[in-house]
Motif scaffolding. Structure first.
Motif, mmCIF file in Angstrom:
data_model
loop_
_atom_site.group_PDB
_atom_site.id
_atom_site.type_symbol
_atom_site.label_atom_id
_atom_site.label_comp_id
_atom_site.label_asym_id
_atom_site.label_seq_id
_atom_site.Cartn_x
_atom_site.Cartn_y
_atom_site.Cartn_z
ATOM 1 N N ASP A 254 -5.316 1.672 -8.871
ATOM 2 C CA ASP A 254 -5.259 1.080 -7.507
ATOM 3 C C ASP A 254 -5.453 -0.481 -6.802
ATOM 4 N N ILE B 223 -3.031 -4.852 -7.732
ATOM 5 C CA ILE B 223 -1.969 -3.861 -7.773
ATOM 6 C C ILE B 223 -2.290 -2.953 -9.081
ATOM 7 N N TYR C 17 0.814 -1.106 0.457
ATOM 8 C CA TYR C 17 0.420 -0.375 0.135
ATOM 9 C C TYR C 17 0.924 1.264 -0.481
ATOM 10 N N GLN D 164 -3.570 5.692 -1.670
ATOM 11 C CA GLN D 164 -3.755 4.670 -2.765
ATOM 12 C C GLN D 164 -5.580 4.441 -2.635
ATOM 13 N N SER D 165 -6.294 4.219 -3.635
ATOM 14 C CA SER D 165 -7.356 4.028 -3.375
ATOM 15 C C SER D 165 -7.732 2.152 -3.596
ATOM 16 N N VAL D 166 -8.801 1.724 -2.365
ATOM 17 C CA VAL D 166 -8.951 0.534 -2.097
ATOM 18 C C VAL D 166 -10.458 -0.301 -2.968
ATOM 19 N N ARG D 167 -10.818 -0.689 -3.984
ATOM 20 C CA ARG D 167 -12.080 -1.184 -5.063
ATOM 21 C C ARG D 167 -11.891 -2.586 -4.350
ATOM 22 N N GLY E 121 -6.461 6.917 1.530
ATOM 23 C CA GLY E 121 -6.909 6.467 -0.686
ATOM 24 C C GLY E 121 -8.280 6.964 -0.149
ATOM 25 N N SER F 100 -9.955 9.070 5.956
ATOM 26 C CA SER F 100 -9.923 8.496 4.604
ATOM 27 C C SER F 100 -10.165 9.788 3.605
#
Length: 277
Positions: free
Chosen positions: A112, A109, A52, A56-59, A141, A161
């Motif tokens: 994201d 990765i 991470y 950085q975003s998380v989906r 993120g 966030s």
């Protein structure tokens, strides 16, 4: 591919409601409809870690199964998949084959961090996996969850966030410790959102069928609307400094100077409760 050994969960569920068709199998002939109870077969958990980077975003993409997201004392994104399938009591071999071959789990990765469960084309609808995700406590993120069927529980526990988005076809949603842009919607299920801070950007919380509960800090600055087609807007501890308009099933609020974002609350069926912390 890891070996996904099976065990049988100790509960049986059968329902003829549309939201729980994975709980039973229907056999239909000219004269009758027979419902057969399904067993939940559970495979071996699989774990993954993904690097991470700040901002950085998380989906998370889930076809079937519950999603849980928390923060913890970790530097990476830690993921646990708990695969399962719903089958008849005499279909163990089919269940083993499905979990082993028809369920695709990924934590990668792609710009994201992307975490996903999906069935192969034509896969059995009762096949899926619960997903548990641990984010770094300093997660800054955006978090996005795309859910087809299952509950979503998120506890960001004060993490800075940038925003939380949850889009669900079926299942209740709980979000605690949210900051930044809020966009939370389910077609069917209860929604609970606890905000740590009000966003400067517009957002929305909605349910096609279910109550909405919102908890907010007292000193927020922005505007809000709340509308339910079948229910009431319930206020708990609203400060006298908030300017309100309307009553009953449709109410609008101006908090502070009203300079922050607009948050729209809407449900077709259920009460909307607004509580000030």
């Amino acid at each position: 591919m890891m070996n996904r050994s099976l065990r049988i969960a100790c509960f049986l569920v059968c329902s003829v409601s549309a939201a729980a068709t994975a709980g039973c199998a229907l056999s239909i002939d000219d004269n009758s409809i027979t419902a057969e109870t399904l067993v939940r077969y559970e495979g071996t958990n699989e774990r993954a870690r993904v690097d991470y980077l700040p901002t950085q975003s998380v989906r998370i993409v889930s076809e079937n199964g519950d999603v849980e997201v928390v923060t913890g004392d970790v530097s990476e994104v830690e993921v646990s998949f708990s695969p399962f399938t719903m089958r008849k009591k005499d279909e163990r071999e089919v269940a083993v084959e499905e979990i082993e071959n028809d369920l695709k789990l990924a934590a990668i990765i792609d710009g994201d961090v992307v975490i996903s469960t999906r069935r192969v084309s034509g896969g059995w609808g009762g096949l899926g996996a619960d997903i548990q995700v641990v984010l770094p406590a300093a997660f800054d993120g955006g978090l996005r969850v795309e859910q087809d069927n299952g509950g979503v529980e998120i506890n960001l526990d004060g993490a800075p966030s940038r925003g939380t988005t949850v889009v669900s076809d079926n299942g209740s949603i709980d979000v605690v410790g949210a900051r930044g842009v809020i966009d939370v919607a389910t077609d069917n299920g209860h929604v609970f959102v606890d905000l740590d801070a009000w966003s400067a950007s517009d957002g929305a919380i909605s349910s096609g069928n279910g109550a909405i509960e919102l908890a907010v800090p007292a000193g927020v600055d922005g505007t809000m609307t709340a509308q339910t087609l079948n229910g009431d807007v319930v206020e708990q501890g609203i400060p006298s400094t908030w300017a309100t308009a309307g009553e009953g099933s449709a109410t609008s609020y101006t908090m502070g100077d009203g300079d922050g974002g607009l948050l729209e609350l809407f449900t077709e069926n259920g009460d909307i409760t607004i509580a000030v912390k």
